[in-house]
Design a protein around this motif. Structure first.
Motif, PDB file in Angstrom:
ATOM      1  N   THR A  37       0.847  -1.192   0.000  1.00 22.23           N
ATOM      2  CA  THR A  37       0.000   0.000   0.000  1.00 22.23           C
ATOM      3  C   THR A  37       0.882   1.241   0.000  1.00 22.23           C
ATOM      4  O   THR A  37       2.112   1.148   0.026  1.00 22.23           O
ATOM      5  CB  THR A  37      -0.923   0.004   1.226  1.00 22.23           C
ATOM      6  OG1 THR A  37      -0.124   0.102   2.415  1.00 22.23           O
ATOM      7  CG2 THR A  37      -1.769  -1.260   1.287  1.00 22.23           C
ATOM      8  N   ASP A 226       1.731   4.471  -8.560  1.00 26.75           N
ATOM      9  CA  ASP A 226       1.347   3.226  -7.891  1.00 26.75           C
ATOM     10  C   ASP A 226       1.905   2.021  -8.645  1.00 26.75           C
ATOM     11  O   ASP A 226       2.463   1.094  -8.045  1.00 26.75           O
ATOM     12  CB  ASP A 226      -0.179   3.106  -7.818  1.00 26.75           C
ATOM     13  CG  ASP A 226      -0.801   4.000  -6.753  1.00 26.75           C
ATOM     14  OD1 ASP A 226      -0.055   4.522  -5.905  1.00 26.75           O
ATOM     15  OD2 ASP A 226      -2.027   4.171  -6.768  1.00 26.75           O
ATOM     16  N   SER A 234      -4.686   0.512  -3.810  1.00 23.97           N
ATOM     17  CA  SER A 234      -4.629   1.974  -3.769  1.00 23.97           C
ATOM     18  C   SER A 234      -5.962   2.482  -3.227  1.00 23.97           C
ATOM     19  O   SER A 234      -6.975   2.455  -3.924  1.00 23.97           O
ATOM     20  CB  SER A 234      -4.377   2.521  -5.187  1.00 23.97           C
ATOM     21  OG  SER A 234      -4.357   3.930  -5.188  1.00 23.97           O
ATOM     22  N   PRO A 269      -2.073  -2.316  -9.712  1.00 20.43           N
ATOM     23  CA  PRO A 269      -2.732  -1.705  -8.544  1.00 20.43           C
ATOM     24  C   PRO A 269      -4.237  -1.618  -8.766  1.00 20.43           C
ATOM     25  O   PRO A 269      -4.699  -1.400  -9.885  1.00 20.43           O
ATOM     26  CB  PRO A 269      -2.094  -0.314  -8.465  1.00 20.43           C
ATOM     27  CG  PRO A 269      -1.617  -0.027  -9.852  1.00 20.43           C
ATOM     28  CD  PRO A 269      -1.238  -1.360 -10.440  1.00 20.43           C
ATOM     29  N   GLN A 271      -7.581   0.397  -7.409  1.00 20.49           N
ATOM     30  CA  GLN A 271      -8.087   1.517  -6.621  1.00 20.49           C
ATOM     31  C   GLN A 271      -9.437   1.143  -6.007  1.00 20.49           C
ATOM     32  O   GLN A 271     -10.310   0.616  -6.675  1.00 20.49           O
ATOM     33  CB  GLN A 271      -8.255   2.763  -7.493  1.00 20.49           C
ATOM     34  CG  GLN A 271      -8.858   3.957  -6.753  1.00 20.49           C
ATOM     35  CD  GLN A 271      -8.964   5.197  -7.611  1.00 20.49           C
ATOM     36  OE1 GLN A 271      -7.963   5.667  -8.148  1.00 20.49           O
ATOM     37  NE2 GLN A 271     -10.170   5.731  -7.756  1.00 20.49           N
TER      38      GLN A 271
END
Length: 580
Positions: A37, A226, A234, A269, A271
């Motif tokens: 993270t 990221d 994320s 990643p 979100q």
């Protein structure tokens, strides 16, 4: 088997949807079973309690599930950023009880982002637009009508490359050119209508100096950083829900640029959005908090009335209390307004177990014990914290003359008044039972204000002696000895805002009056949010405590030793009362 399934279901229900996603992703082997993270603040202000919620999930879940969390400063706007804010952010994270694996900056990736943008131009996916910001906005269309193409949308690739270089030359006028991604001007998501990905600022950067004059926009920076860092999860707040498809698209394009076209949906990643921490009687926008500081409506970022982490720290909140509160309200997909009374309740419970008990008199009036020998003093024992035996004890001095709270005496008392009055008995905390004289209870000044109260004491009733068990109807009062009590400054805080939802109230005032934010603020700020009392008395034990020590002023509330405090001039901040 049924019992195991039941327990698993109960555990699943107790987890937030964010944590459940982490468990499911790890179990499914996504990102090769890794959890990474990041906490990505912009260094343009001090962190507030809303950021504490993000800190708790970014660092907390990484720690709980054996992952790593990096600190990444989103330093793409050199106009507002400062090393002061970077240092304060690092300090706040450590105070909250967390430690990052690495420190990164968005500026660390400026060269890769630039090279990626050049690749997009060569792919026909980006172009330089020379229109004004107003013209670009008008061409965006609406949620019900498509946008219209920029006249520069189909300019030749070589010309775009040349102009993009010019944007970073230092000779390009800010606002005269932007780089836009070429996506779809009719897309139902307005963010896909050829978003801006670079703008010209011509401002030196605190880390990169004069190398860059064109800077990437947030949407073109966040997801790619990221990806380049190897972030797996994320997390951000709900206003970024509409940004997620663009986040995913730019990450997909970057994976193509890197040649990672196999399993493009894995090892990327993801979100996920959760609700903001909104508190009643609290305003948390960094822009508005900066205005409060700049307009001197508060005494700096760490003013104990501020919702900043440094303000809450100075107010006397512990990091454990903030983490407990965040855990209590949880993470959901729905925004709401949390009652600040809930936060205060959590803080009160937390301080009950950690605060040292001391005596302090905020509105003093003198008591003279007429049958106690003049010049005599004795040392009594006081328990530091009845909730924690390991905190030990300290001594307090008892003498003929004492300070008590003015409210603890009434010359003409009601029947139900259980404190000090003519002919009535009370117990002094850790000391004796005293009785107020009936015939000559007190002296007064010319204005009729009580100056001295006269009492006698029962020497058999000192705490710890057999006579201490004698039952009386009166309450137990706190006190300090006039002989060694120290004058102290006590700062009493109330809510900074007069209205429950200052954000919405400010917006309504601005719309109605067509005024700026500061003008609106001044109409709803509480003029009585701070009162300073310099006529208080405390026992010496409290005067020598270190700044930020947690205290309970007995029968009054929880207090904190302010950083301004010295042994010669003790200063205390009220954190929260004993009761809501």
């Amino acid at each position: 088997m049924e019992e195991k399934t039941l327990n698993e279901n109960e555990e699943k229900k107790s987890l937030s949807f964010v944590e459940q996603m982490v468990k499911d992703d790890l179990a499914a082997g996504k990102n090769s079973g890794r959890l990474q993270t990041r906490f990505p603040p912009e260094p343009n202000g001090y962190l507030h309690i809303g950021h504490a919620k993000a800190i708790a999930i970014d660092f907390g879940l990484a720690k709980k599930y054996g992952g790593t969390c990096n600190l990444r400063f989103d330093d793409t706007n050199p106009v507002k950023e400062d090393t002061e804010y970077i240092e304060s952010i690092e300090h706040d994270i450590k105070w909250m009880g967390f430690q990052w694996a690495n420190v990164y900056y968005a500026s660390d990736y400026f060269q890769q982002l630039w090279d990626f943008a050049v690749w997009l131009i060569k792919q026909g996916r980006a172009y330089v637009d020379e229109q004004s910001s107003e013209a670009i906005a008008q061409q965006k269309g609406t949620t019900t009508s498509p946008g219209t193409n920029s006249p520069f949308r189909d300019r030749p690739i070589e010309e775009n490359l040349r102009l993009f270089d010019f944007m970073n030359s230092g000779k390009c006028e800010p606002g005269s050119m932007v780089l836009r991604a070429k996506i779809d001007m009719a897309h139902p998501n307005m963010l896909f209508r050829d978003p801006l990905i670079y703008r010209v600022l011509n401002i030196p950067h605190v880390k990169t100096g004069d190398k860059w004059n064109a800077y990437p926009m947030y949407d073109f920076t966040h997801g790619q950083c990221d990806y380049l860092e190897g972030v797996t999860h994320s997390w951000c707040t709900l206003e970024f829900v509409e940004h997620r498809p663009l986040y995913d698209l730019f990450v997909t394009w970057m994976k193509e640029w890197k040649g990672e076209t196999d399993n493009i949906e894995d090892n990327r990643p993801r979100q996920t959005e959760f609700n903001k921490l909104n508190l009643s009687y609290t305003l948390m926008s960094k822009r508005n908090l900066l205005a409060l500081v700049n307009e001197h409506l508060v005494n700096g970022w760490d003013d104990p009335r501020m919702p900043t982490i440094c303000g809450l720290r100075r107010r006397g909140y512990s990091p454990e209390s903030l983490r407990k509160f965040i855990d209590k309200i949880g993470y959901t997909k729905l925004d709401g307004l949390n009652d600040i009374a809930l936060l205060e309740s959590v803080v009160r419970d937390d301080l009950n177990s950690r605060a040292q008990r001391v005596s302090a008199v905020l509105d003093p009036v003198k008591v003279v014990i007429t049958n106690y020998p003049e010049g005599q003093t004795e040392q009594l024992t006081a328990i530091n914290n009845p909730e924690n035996e390991a905190d030990g004890t300290h001594t307090v001095e008892f003498s003929r003359e004492l300070w008590i709270e003015r409210d603890d005496f009434m010359e003409v008392a009601e029947k139900k008044f259980m404190r000090l009055a003519p002919g009535k008995e009370v117990r002094l905390k850790n000391a004796y039972i005293i009785k107020c004289d009936e015939e000559h209870a007190c002296d007064k000044d010319a204005e009729g204000r009580v100056t001295t109260i006269y009492c006698t004491y029962d020497p058999e009733t000192r705490s710890g002696l057999p006579g201490a068990d004698r039952k009386i109807k009166g309450k137990t009062l706190h006190w300090v000895s006039c002989h060694n009590a120290m004058k102290a400054e006590v700062r009493l805080y109330d809510r900074l805002w007069k209205v429950e939802n200052p954000r919405d109230e400010m917006a309504a005032i601005r719309d109605a009056q067509q005024c700026d934010a500061v003008t609106a603020m001044k109409q709803i700020i509480n003029p009585n949010s701070l009162s300073v009392n310099k006529e208080c008395y405390i026992e010496p034990f409290a005067a020598n405590m270190q700044p930020l020590s947690y205290l309970q002023f007995q029968r009054i509330g929880y207090f904190n030793v302010d950083p301004d405090s010295t042994p010669e001039h003790p200063v205390f901040n009220k954190t929260v009362g004993l009761r809501s």
